[in-house]
Design a protein around this motif. Structure first.
Motif, mmCIF file in Angstrom:
data_model
loop_
_atom_site.group_PDB
_atom_site.id
_atom_site.type_symbol
_atom_site.label_atom_id
_atom_site.label_comp_id
_atom_site.label_asym_id
_atom_site.label_seq_id
_atom_site.Cartn_x
_atom_site.Cartn_y
_atom_site.Cartn_z
ATOM 1 N N LEU A 82 49.601 -43.967 69.012
ATOM 2 C CA LEU A 82 49.767 -44.762 67.797
ATOM 3 C C LEU A 82 49.086 -46.111 67.939
ATOM 4 C CD1 LEU A 82 51.012 -45.379 65.023
ATOM 5 C CD2 LEU A 82 53.086 -46.148 66.222
ATOM 6 N N ILE A 83 48.188 -46.394 66.997
ATOM 7 C CA ILE A 83 47.535 -47.706 66.902
ATOM 8 C C ILE A 83 48.053 -48.358 65.623
ATOM 9 C CG2 ILE A 83 45.362 -48.964 66.852
ATOM 10 C CD1 ILE A 83 45.753 -47.254 69.369
ATOM 11 N N ALA A 102 41.273 -46.673 66.962
ATOM 12 C CA ALA A 102 41.723 -45.279 67.036
ATOM 13 C C ALA A 102 40.529 -44.347 67.248
ATOM 14 C CB ALA A 102 42.480 -44.900 65.765
ATOM 15 N N ALA A 103 39.422 -44.631 66.555
ATOM 16 C CA ALA A 103 38.218 -43.803 66.705
ATOM 17 C C ALA A 103 37.664 -43.918 68.121
ATOM 18 C CB ALA A 103 37.177 -44.207 65.669
ATOM 19 N N GLN A 116 47.652 -46.157 77.978
ATOM 20 C CA GLN A 116 46.839 -47.367 77.881
ATOM 21 C C GLN A 116 46.825 -47.959 76.473
ATOM 22 O OE1 GLN A 116 42.875 -46.864 79.411
ATOM 23 N NE2 GLN A 116 42.230 -48.961 78.877
ATOM 24 N N TYR A 117 46.807 -47.111 75.444
ATOM 25 C CA TYR A 117 46.560 -47.622 74.102
ATOM 26 C C TYR A 117 47.730 -47.484 73.105
ATOM 27 C CZ TYR A 117 41.699 -47.651 75.630
ATOM 28 O OH TYR A 117 40.539 -47.893 76.306
ATOM 29 N N SER A 118 48.611 -46.504 73.314
ATOM 30 C CA SER A 118 49.646 -46.232 72.303
ATOM 31 C C SER A 118 50.617 -47.399 72.169
ATOM 32 C CB SER A 118 50.431 -44.961 72.652
ATOM 33 O OG SER A 118 51.361 -44.679 71.625
ATOM 34 N N ASN A 158 52.739 -46.228 59.458
ATOM 35 C CA ASN A 158 52.948 -46.858 60.762
ATOM 36 C C ASN A 158 51.650 -47.301 61.423
ATOM 37 O OD1 ASN A 158 55.897 -46.307 61.003
ATOM 38 N ND2 ASN A 158 55.188 -44.188 60.871
ATOM 39 N N GLY A 159 50.536 -46.788 60.912
ATOM 40 C CA GLY A 159 49.245 -47.117 61.498
ATOM 41 C C GLY A 159 48.379 -45.876 61.593
ATOM 42 N N TYR A 160 47.559 -45.779 62.672
ATOM 43 C CA TYR A 160 46.679 -44.638 62.887
ATOM 44 C C TYR A 160 47.160 -43.841 64.102
ATOM 45 C CZ TYR A 160 43.438 -46.364 59.380
ATOM 46 O OH TYR A 160 42.874 -46.770 58.189
ATOM 47 N N HIS A 161 47.202 -42.528 63.946
ATOM 48 C CA HIS A 161 47.681 -41.645 65.011
ATOM 49 C C HIS A 161 46.556 -40.724 65.469
ATOM 50 C CE1 HIS A 161 52.007 -42.305 63.751
ATOM 51 N NE2 HIS A 161 51.387 -42.524 62.591
#
Length: 621
Positions: A272-273, A287-288, A306-308, A352-355
Motif C-alpha cells: 500500500l502506497i 507504486a509504478a 520496504q515500501y508498504s 486508501n491509496g494505491y495497492h
C-alpha cells in the motif's frame, strides 16, 4: 408458560411467580407512539392512538406469545392480545404525558451529543456523518424521528426507574417471606376411596336438571369440526423409474468440484502506497516504480517490507490476515477476482491509496469421482425423489381443486386412503390433526362462514403433505341438558359420595380439634407419615399441599386436621408439628436473591399502581 417456569425454578421463584405475570414492560417499545392520527382507535387526554400503532404492537406481542406455543397460532387468544396491546399503549401515552408535565426530558442538543459519542458512529476517533446516515437508512428512520424516539424512551425510563429502582423494602417484609419459605411441617395423610360410597348414591332427573340450570354457564362445548383428510408421504411415490444415470452423476461431480474450488479462500497480499504525505500523482508514480522492481526480481515480501504503508501487513510479507470482500472497496475486490495465482497486479487505486496486489490460491486435493460416486448417487436419487414428490403434489393439487374431492388422491396413488375424524377441537391430541398448519385450515374464518371446499396441499413438519375437507362445523356454545347430563350426573354422584364420606368421619375430625392426637378415635382412618415439607418443595399433590399449609400450627401433642378432595378420593390431611426456622438457615446468596426479587416485585407493583392512578384521572375514549 414453560419459558416462565424455566426462569422461576428454585426455592424462591415459586412464591414470586407474580413478578413475571405483571404486564409487559412499557419502556423501550419506541416506534409505537406517534401522536394524532385520523384512524384513531383510542384517545388519551386528547392524544390519539392510531390503528397502525395498535397493529404494530399487537404483532410484536403476538410474536412473543408464539414462542410459548411453539409457533401454533391457533392456541393464541387474538382478542386478548389486541386488548393487551391497546392497554399498553394507553398506559404508555399516560406516562409520556406525565413525564412531559414533570419536565422529564432531554433536549435535542443533549441527544445529538449522546449520539455523536457512540462508538458505532466513530471513525478514526471522530463522529462519522456517513456511518450515522447509513444507520438511519438501515432502521428506516429520519434523524428527527430517532431523536424523538430516544427522547420518549429516556423519559419513560426515567419515570419508571423512580418506582422500579428505588422501592422501600422493610426487614419485616423480608422476614415474613423467609418465614413462609423456610417453615417446615410434619404431614400425615389418610385416604378414603369414594368408590364404595358411590354404589349407594342415587341421583334423580330433577337434581340433574336443577344442577344444570344453576351451573349452565360451565357446561360449554368448544368449537369442533368433522373432517375428511388424506395424507401423502414421500414413500408413497414409486421409485422404480428414478434410477440415476451416468450423465447425472458426472454433472453432480462437476458441481461438487466447482463448489470445492469456490470455497477456497485466496491468500491476498498487498503493498500500500498512501497519499497521506504525498500527492496522488506522486503515490501513483511510486507504486509504478515498486511494481517495476517486483517484475525485475524483487520479491513481493521485500517490496512490502520496504515500501508498504500498511503497518498490519508489511512485516508479514504484505499478507492480509483475513481477506474479506468490501474492506478495501469494489476496485480492490475486482482486482483480486481477476488475478491468477501468483500474479501481481498493476497499481490499483482505492480511497486508501494505491495497492499492488498478489493472490495465491492454495492447492487442494479434490476427491476422485470414484470415491464420491456412492455419496453422489444417494444425493441425486434423493433429489429426484423429492422432485417427483413435489411434481405429484402439484398435479394432485390441480385435480383436487378442480374436482373438490379428496378421492382423486386414493385413485392416483396406490396405498393411500381418505380418512375421517369427528369432533376435532383445537385441543385434539393427534399427530396430524394437531399440527398447527392443519388447525389453521380447520378453524379459520372461511370455514366458520361456510367454506366446505377441499383444501390445497398442507406441508407438515415431517415432510408429509395432507389435504383436508371440512364436512361440518359446530360452533362453541352451551351444551344442552341432554349433552351435559352424563357430566352432571357424574359430578353429583361424586359430591354425594364425598359428603357421605365426610359425614362418616366427622366425629373423628371434631375430636382432633379438642383432643391430643393419641386420644382420638381414628376408626378406619390409617394415617401415613409422609414426611417434613416446606411450601417451596412442591413434592406433594397441589390440593394436599394447599390443605396442609392452610391449617393453623397445632399445640404440642395435637394435630391440625383438614380434608382435601381428589378425584374419587377424600384425603384427610394432618399436621403434627410446625417448625419455624430463622432467616439464618438461608445462605447469603439466597438472602440477597430474596431481597432483590422482593425489591423488583415491590417496585413493579408501585409502578403499576401509579399507572392505574393516572388512568383513573384521565379522559380515555
Amino acid at each position: 408458560m414453560e419459558a416462565f417456569r424455566k426462569v422461576i425454578k428454585g426455592w424462591l421463584g415459586k412464591v414470586l411467580l407474580v413478578l413475571f405475570l405483571t404486564p409487559l414492560a412499557l419502556v423501550g417499545i419506541e416506534g409505537y407512539f406517534s401522536g394524532g392520527s385520523s384512524d384513531a382507535v383510542s384517545s388519551v387526554n386528547g392524544t390519539d392512538i392510531s390503528q397502525k400503532e395498535l397493529e404494530s404492537l399487537t404483532k410484536s406481542f403476538k410474536q412473543q406469545y408464539l414462542s410459548y406455543t411453539n409457533g401454533d397460532e391457533t392456541l393464541l387468544n387474538q382478542s386478548f392480545i389486541e386488548q393487551k396491546a391497546k392497554d399498553t399503549l394507553i398506559a404508555r401515552t399516560l406516562l409520556l404525558q406525565q413525564a412531559e408535565k414533570l419536565g422529564i426530558s432531554l433536549s435535542k442538543e443533549q441527544i445529538e451529543q449522546m449520539i455523536a459519542q457512540q462508538q458505532t458512529f466513530q471513525q478514526n476517533g471522530q463522529f462519522s456523518q456517513a456511518l450515522y446516515e447509513n444507520y438511519l437508512k438501515s432502521i428506516g428512520m429520519t434523524n428527527n424521528a430517532l431523536i424523538e424516539s430516544l427522547r420518549t424512551d429516556h423519559a419513560l425510563k426515567m419515570l419508571s426507574s423512580t418506582f422500579v429502582d428505588y422501592p422501600l423494602v422493610s426487614r419485616v417484609d423480608i422476614q415474613q417471606i423467609a418465614d413462609l419459605q423456610t417453615e417446615q411441617r410434619q404431614i400425615h395423610i389418610a385416604s378414603i376411596s369414594l368408590e364404595s360410597y358411590k354404589k349407594d348414591v342415587k341421583v334423580t332427573e330433577a337434581e340433574v336438571a336443577a344442577y344444570y340450570e344453576k351451573h349452565k354457564a360451565i357446561f360449554t362445548q368448544p368449537t369442533t369440526v368433522d373432517v375428511d383428510y388424506v395424507v401423502l408421504k414421500p414413500e408413497n411415490i414409486a421409485a422404480e423409474s428414478l434410477a440415476v444415470t451416468d450423465v447425472e452423476l458426472k454433472q453432480a461431480y462437476d458441481a461438487f468440484v466447482a463448489a470445492q474450488k469456490q470455497n477456497i479462500k485466496p491468500e491476498v497480499k498487498h503493498v500500500l502506497i498512501t497519499t497521506d504525505n504525498r500527492s496522488d500523482a506522486e503515490a501513483k508514480k511510486l507504486a509504478a516504480e515498486v511494481a517495476a522492481k517486483i517484475n525485475a526480481g524483487t520479491s513481493f515480501a521485500q517490496a512490502a517490507a520496504q515500501y508498504s504503508e500498511d503497518p498490519e501487513s508489511k512485516s508479514k510479507g504484505g499478507e492480509i490476515a483475513v481477506y474479506e470482500a468490501g474492506v478495501f472497496g469494489a476496485t480492490f475486490d475486482q482486482a483480486v477476482a481477476s488475478l491468477k495465482s501468483g500474479q501481481v497486479s498493476a497499481p490499483v487505486k482505492t480511497e486508501n491509496g494505491y495497492h499492488l496486489i498478489s493472490v495465491t490460491l492454495p492447492e487442494i486435493a479434490v476427491p476422485s469421482f470414484e470415491s464420491q460416486k456412492a455419496r453422489l448417487s444417494e444425493e441425486v436419487l434423493a433429489t429426484k425423489k423429492s422432485n417427483a414428490f413435489s411434481d405429484t403434489v402439484n398435479s394432485l393439487n390441480d385435480m383436487i381443486v378442480s374436482s373438490d374431492s379428496l378421492e382423486v388422491v386414493a385413485q392416483e396413488v396406490k396405498g393411500v386412503q381418505v380418512q375421517s375424524a369427528k369432533g376435532v377441537t383445537l385441543a385434539t391430541r393427534d399427530p396430524l390433526l394437531s399440527d398447527a398448519a392443519v388447525k389453521v385450515k380447520l378453524f379459520n374464518e372461511d370455514v366458520k362462514n361456510g367454506d366446505r371446499n377441499a383444501s390445497s396441499s398442507i406441508q407438515l413438519n415431517n415432510g408429509d403433505v395432507v389435504w383436508i375437507k371440512v364436512r361440518d362445523y359446530h360452533a362453541a356454545g352451551e351444551q344442552t341438558l341432554a349433552e351435559a347430563k352424563p357430566h352432571v350426573t357424574a359430578k353429583l354422584i361424586e359430591e354425594k359420595a364425598l359428603n357421605a364420606a365426610k359425614a362418616k368421619i366427622q366425629k373423628t375430625l371434631d375430636e382432633f380439634r379438642t383432643k391430643p392426637a393419641a386420644a382420638v378415635t381414628k376408626g378406619n382412618l390409617v394415617f401415613e407419615d409422609v414426611g417434613i415439607y416446606t411450601r417451596a418443595e412442591g413434592l406433594l399433590k397441589r390440593d394436599v399441599q394447599r390443605a396442609a399449609f392452610s391449617v393453623t400450627p397445632p399445640k404440642a401433642g395435637h394435630w391440625s386436621v383438614t380434608t382435601a378432595h381428589m378425584p374419587n378420593e377424600l384425603v384427610v390431611v394432618a399436621v403434627s408439628e410446625v417448625k419455624k426456622n430463622p432467616i439464618d438457615v438461608l445462605s447469603a446468596e439466597q438472602r440477597n436473591e430474596l431481597v432483590e426479587l422482593y425489591r423488583q416485585l415491590r417496585g413493579q407493583q408501585e409502578f403499576d399502581d401509579y399507572t392505574r392512578y393516572l388512568k383513573s384521572h384521565a379522559k380515555i375514549k
